[in-house]
Scaffold this active site. Structure first.
Site, mmCIF file in Angstrom:
data_model
loop_
_atom_site.group_PDB
_atom_site.id
_atom_site.type_symbol
_atom_site.label_atom_id
_atom_site.label_comp_id
_atom_site.label_asym_id
_atom_site.label_seq_id
_atom_site.Cartn_x
_atom_site.Cartn_y
_atom_site.Cartn_z
ATOM 1 C CD GLU A 163 -0.138 -3.749 3.240
ATOM 2 O OE1 GLU A 163 -1.264 -3.395 2.874
ATOM 3 O OE2 GLU A 163 0.072 -4.771 3.924
ATOM 4 C CD GLU A 220 -5.152 -5.886 7.672
ATOM 5 O OE1 GLU A 220 -6.171 -6.590 7.599
ATOM 6 O OE2 GLU A 220 -4.783 -5.133 6.760
HETATM 7 C C1 GLA Z 1 -4.144 -5.045 3.533
HETATM 8 C C2 GLA Z 1 -3.256 -6.250 3.343
HETATM 9 C C3 GLA Z 1 -2.680 -6.291 1.964
HETATM 10 C C4 GLA Z 1 -3.678 -5.941 0.911
HETATM 11 C C5 GLA Z 1 -4.289 -4.622 1.234
HETATM 12 C C6 GLA Z 1 -5.248 -4.224 0.168
HETATM 13 O O1 GLA Z 1 -3.467 -3.893 3.758
HETATM 14 O O2 GLA Z 1 -2.200 -6.320 4.243
HETATM 15 O O3 GLA Z 1 -2.217 -7.567 1.705
HETATM 16 O O4 GLA Z 1 -4.657 -6.930 0.825
HETATM 17 O O5 GLA Z 1 -4.958 -4.760 2.449
HETATM 18 O O6 GLA Z 1 -4.957 -4.724 -1.070
#
Ligand code: GLA
Length: 379
Positions: free
Chosen positions: A284, A177
């Site tokens: 994710e 990020e």
């Molecule tokens: C982001 C992070 C993850 C997690 C999510 C929410 O996407 O990369 O590690 O913390 O947020 O849980």
């Protein structure tokens, strides 16, 4: 068949005997009437999990914490998935709480479990602006560290963590990020950026590559399907590629919702990043029943958090669309990981609005497959 797989080796027989007993409720649940009603033309055999349906495509993973390594959740993991991501255990705050102290227990448990059950592990993550330890950006006197000190700390952290799991973790989310939320900005104005400028990104990849030259190294981010964010991520990735930084792949976090992405956006994103010669993973995945929001924290008075049949249907359709698309890109997509196991627990129960229940996954609160599950395995 399931027993043949699970009990393939004496070691597994020992470890898994208890787990399987504990998980019988889960396994049997696959035959219950509600589940079969959704199944329609898809006969679901107990010996097939998501990972088996997708064997010819890509590994199917799940993000977990150590508490899921026993009981019915552990059985479900073994039955359905062939890849794990530690949800929090390897983030810098939890794993490196003090400059001279690491906390390995949780991460080790996950890696050991994966070794016993022959699961892959994605390491998550090495450099992020959130969940950082308190000491990281400060000198002993409380002043802000210099760029030289911070890069040395980053190096020591990455070198230690990556080497500990060398050969056991096949891929790392190296930088997470780094792109700004504000679409008029390029890189996020994080402490990493304020202190190091953009150099911390390339350095993180270089340190990770030096520690384990075989590890597949990822840049990982969210909202990558939105055209404006996609282009800013592309710009960063291209810059890294042009500078011969050792980056192999990009992770699309895929924190999606009933509203987004469209198939067109998803295709465009995968193709755009693949055009740089990078592999792509879905790292994710979840499909929230609420539209994406970042800033709201409070539940609105009287706001319902029911999971209606309409939502369930829309979610099943969204899951069908995204998995149809994933299969089209099996030469580029090297994995799909869900963020949490079931609707029993999801980070979206507390984020962004605390106390608003969400239902974003393929398994319900009883760990039974949902309508969306049957859409994902219907092909
Ligand atoms: C982001 C992070 C993850 C997690 C999510 C929410 O996407 O990369 O590690 O913390 O947020 O849980």
């Amino acid at each position: 068949m399931l027993q043949t797989i699970l009990f393939a080796t004496p070691l597994r027989r020992l470890v898994l005997g208890g787990l399987l007993m504990a998980g019988l409720g889960v396994l049997n649940s696959r035959y219950d009437v509600t589940a079969l009603a959704h199944a329609q033309a898809v006969p679901i055999a107990t010996d097939k999990g998501l990972k088996d349906y997708y064997k010819a495509y890509f590994p199917i993973g799940v993000a977990i914490g150590p508490s899921s390594l026993k009981g019915p959740e552990a059985s479900l993991i073994i039955q359905q998935f062939n890849s794990l991501t530690p949800e929090n255990a390897m983030k810098m705050g939890p794993i490196h709480p003090e400059e001279n102290r690491y906390f390995w227990d949780d991460a080790d448990q996950i890696v050991n479990f994966s070794q016993v059950h022959a699961l892959r592990v994605r390491g998550h993550n090495l450099c992020w602006h959130e969940q950082t330890p308190k000491w990281l950006f400060k000198n002993a006197d409380g002043s802000v560290v210099s760029k030289g000190v911070l890069l040395r700390r980053l190096h020591d952290h990455i070198d230690t963590v990556v080497k500990r799991y060398k050969g056991k973790i096949y891929a790392w989310d190296v930088v997470n990020e780094a792109i700004a939320d504000d679409s008029t900005q390029f890189l996020r104005n994080s402490d990493w950026y304020k202190i190091c400028g953009e150099d911390f990104i390339a350095k993180a990849f270089e340190y990770a590559h030096a520690a384990d030259p075989k590890a597949v190294l990822f840049y990982n981010d969210y909202n990558t399907e939105r055209p404006e964010k996609r282009e800013r991520v592309y710009r960063l990735l291209k810059k890294l590629r042009d500078a011969k930084v050792p980056i192999d792949a990009v992770g699309l976090q895929a924190h999606w919702s009933l509203q987004e992405p469209t198939q067109k956006e998803l295709r465009a994103t995968i193709e755009r990043f693949a055009s740089l010669g990078l592999k792509v993973q879905i790292t994710e995945l979840d499909v929230s029943i609420y539209p994406w929001e970042k800033s709201r924290r409070e539940k609105r008075p009287g706001e319902a958090d029911a999971y209606t049949p309409t939502m369930e249907q829309q979610q099943a359709e969204k899951y069908r669309m995204v998995f149809n698309t994933f299969r089209d890109y099996k030469n580029v997509l090297t994995g799909v990981t869900f963020w949490n196991i079931s609707d029993r627990y999801t980070w979206l129960d507390t984020y962004p609005v605390a106390g608003r229940k969400n239902y974003p996954l393929l398994f319900d609160q009883q760990l039974k497959p949902k309508k969306a599950f049957y859409e994902v395995v219907k092909f």
